[in-house]
Write a protein that holds these residues in place. Sequence first.
Motif, mmCIF file in Angstrom:
data_model
loop_
_atom_site.group_PDB
_atom_site.id
_atom_site.type_symbol
_atom_site.label_atom_id
_atom_site.label_comp_id
_atom_site.label_asym_id
_atom_site.label_seq_id
_atom_site.Cartn_x
_atom_site.Cartn_y
_atom_site.Cartn_z
ATOM 1 N N LEU A 16 0.835 -1.193 0.000
ATOM 2 C CA LEU A 16 0.000 0.000 0.000
ATOM 3 C C LEU A 16 0.877 1.253 0.000
ATOM 4 C CD1 LEU A 16 -3.204 0.568 1.992
ATOM 5 C CD2 LEU A 16 -1.399 2.255 2.141
ATOM 6 N N GLU A 17 1.910 1.250 0.823
ATOM 7 C CA GLU A 17 2.812 2.403 0.871
ATOM 8 C C GLU A 17 3.570 2.564 -0.440
ATOM 9 O OE1 GLU A 17 6.466 4.328 3.489
ATOM 10 O OE2 GLU A 17 5.696 2.349 4.041
ATOM 11 N N ARG A 18 4.067 1.449 -0.990
ATOM 12 C CA ARG A 18 4.822 1.525 -2.258
ATOM 13 C C ARG A 18 3.963 2.045 -3.402
ATOM 14 N NH1 ARG A 18 9.372 -2.044 -2.628
ATOM 15 N NH2 ARG A 18 9.568 -1.219 -4.741
ATOM 16 N N LEU A 19 2.645 1.790 -3.333
ATOM 17 C CA LEU A 19 1.736 2.245 -4.400
ATOM 18 C C LEU A 19 1.069 3.560 -4.033
ATOM 19 C CD1 LEU A 19 0.122 -1.119 -5.582
ATOM 20 C CD2 LEU A 19 2.292 -0.052 -6.235
ATOM 21 N N ASP A 20 1.606 4.244 -3.025
ATOM 22 C CA ASP A 20 1.162 5.587 -2.657
ATOM 23 C C ASP A 20 -0.297 5.624 -2.209
ATOM 24 O OD1 ASP A 20 2.024 8.235 -2.285
ATOM 25 O OD2 ASP A 20 1.159 8.871 -4.194
ATOM 26 N N ALA A 21 -0.817 4.491 -1.724
ATOM 27 C CA ALA A 21 -2.217 4.365 -1.289
ATOM 28 C C ALA A 21 -3.179 4.834 -2.379
ATOM 29 C CB ALA A 21 -2.460 5.120 0.023
ATOM 30 N N HIS B 65 -5.799 4.175 -5.036
ATOM 31 C CA HIS B 65 -6.773 3.108 -5.283
ATOM 32 C C HIS B 65 -6.747 2.626 -6.725
ATOM 33 C CE1 HIS B 65 -10.832 1.335 -5.911
ATOM 34 N NE2 HIS B 65 -10.472 0.716 -4.810
ATOM 35 N N LEU B 66 -6.728 3.534 -7.687
ATOM 36 C CA LEU B 66 -6.729 3.117 -9.100
ATOM 37 C C LEU B 66 -5.461 2.342 -9.440
ATOM 38 C CD1 LEU B 66 -8.215 6.290 -10.840
ATOM 39 C CD2 LEU B 66 -9.375 4.121 -10.311
ATOM 40 N N ARG B 67 -4.358 2.807 -8.934
ATOM 41 C CA ARG B 67 -3.083 2.126 -9.184
ATOM 42 C C ARG B 67 -3.078 0.737 -8.545
ATOM 43 N NH1 ARG B 67 2.616 4.769 -7.301
ATOM 44 N NH2 ARG B 67 3.878 2.971 -7.900
ATOM 45 N N THR B 68 -3.617 0.637 -7.326
ATOM 46 C CA THR B 68 -3.666 -0.648 -6.637
ATOM 47 C C THR B 68 -4.611 -1.607 -7.349
ATOM 48 O OG1 THR B 68 -3.194 0.504 -4.568
ATOM 49 C CG2 THR B 68 -4.039 -1.742 -4.389
ATOM 50 N N VAL C 268 -1.440 -11.543 -5.586
ATOM 51 C CA VAL C 268 -2.847 -11.185 -5.818
ATOM 52 C C VAL C 268 -3.514 -10.855 -4.487
ATOM 53 C CG1 VAL C 268 -5.093 -12.076 -6.586
ATOM 54 C CG2 VAL C 268 -3.038 -12.509 -7.964
ATOM 55 N N GLU C 269 -3.249 -11.678 -3.484
ATOM 56 C CA GLU C 269 -3.842 -11.459 -2.158
ATOM 57 C C GLU C 269 -3.375 -10.130 -1.555
ATOM 58 O OE1 GLU C 269 -3.807 -13.482 2.256
ATOM 59 O OE2 GLU C 269 -3.429 -14.780 0.525
ATOM 60 N N LEU C 270 -2.091 -9.812 -1.685
ATOM 61 C CA LEU C 270 -1.583 -8.547 -1.143
ATOM 62 C C LEU C 270 -2.267 -7.353 -1.800
ATOM 63 C CD1 LEU C 270 2.272 -9.198 -0.849
ATOM 64 C CD2 LEU C 270 0.493 -9.527 0.878
ATOM 65 N N CYS C 271 -2.445 -7.434 -3.111
ATOM 66 C CA CYS C 271 -3.141 -6.349 -3.824
ATOM 67 C C CYS C 271 -4.582 -6.213 -3.327
ATOM 68 C CB CYS C 271 -3.137 -6.606 -5.328
ATOM 69 S SG CYS C 271 -1.533 -6.436 -6.123
ATOM 70 N N LEU D 296 -1.818 7.109 4.046
ATOM 71 C CA LEU D 296 -0.427 6.923 3.635
ATOM 72 C C LEU D 296 0.526 7.301 4.770
ATOM 73 C CD1 LEU D 296 1.383 6.075 1.312
ATOM 74 C CD2 LEU D 296 1.322 8.434 0.488
ATOM 75 N N ALA D 297 0.253 8.410 5.451
ATOM 76 C CA ALA D 297 1.107 8.827 6.572
ATOM 77 C C ALA D 297 1.065 7.790 7.692
ATOM 78 C CB ALA D 297 0.657 10.195 7.084
ATOM 79 N N ALA D 298 -0.128 7.325 8.038
ATOM 80 C CA ALA D 298 -0.268 6.334 9.109
ATOM 81 C C ALA D 298 0.379 5.005 8.717
ATOM 82 C CB ALA D 298 -1.747 6.133 9.443
ATOM 83 N N THR D 299 0.235 4.627 7.451
ATOM 84 C CA THR D 299 0.831 3.373 6.981
ATOM 85 C C THR D 299 2.348 3.462 6.992
ATOM 86 O OG1 THR D 299 -1.113 2.916 5.628
ATOM 87 C CG2 THR D 299 0.904 1.733 5.059
ATOM 88 N N HIS D 300 2.870 4.595 6.555
ATOM 89 C CA HIS D 300 4.326 4.790 6.586
ATOM 90 C C HIS D 300 4.840 4.664 8.023
ATOM 91 C CE1 HIS D 300 8.300 6.275 5.641
ATOM 92 N NE2 HIS D 300 8.170 7.155 6.623
#
Length: 196
Positions: free
Chosen positions: A65-70, A72-75, A130-133, A156-160
């Motif tokens: 989630l952090e690597r994909l900048d949280a 949604h469309l990208r994830t 797939v599960e992680l996504c 994103l801040a909380a996840t980081h």
Amino acid sequence: MEDDGLDEKLPQDLADALTAWSLAANCVLYERDPGPTLLNVGSADEPRYLPRAQAWRDSYARFLLERLDADHLRTAAAHQAAKERLAHTQTVGFLRSIYRANREEGRLAALRAVSPASMREIRLSHQIAVELCARAEQIITEAGADHDDISRRRLLAATHHGNTLTALGAIPGVAENSTDQLIHELDDLDDNPRLS
């Protein structure tokens, strides 16, 4: 200098699916490490135990989630690409590519690489990707970050912060510095939501 094609930029969805796969492959290693069957994902004061695989996959979904900048469309796009990559592992073409990639090590090594056990291992990392996504998508949606940028930036801040504590929290000063940074970021979002 000859162009070997390695500098070509991958489409974002495929690059992100490869990130998910890389995290999944690492996750498998931690899942298999010796240790307790249940892991405390809470605190010493408020323990919360999860089965080992679930705890690691939840953690790696947050790294993704952090690597994909949280985003949604990208994830969601990475999730679709990861599903397509998983489906591709069931094809004869994929089997051939694994065989050919290992052929330089000799015929026996190439045959080992495409053995049923080896192919199960390869598919497992793709299944976990797939599960992680899917888990990252769920977190984004549950936080309301799929349609609100302020919520996305808060998530994103909380996840980081959480990921920093997971990875480096035992190092003296890291938890305090990460907490200070989180408070600063959240204060900035409260004070200037459009400027942050």
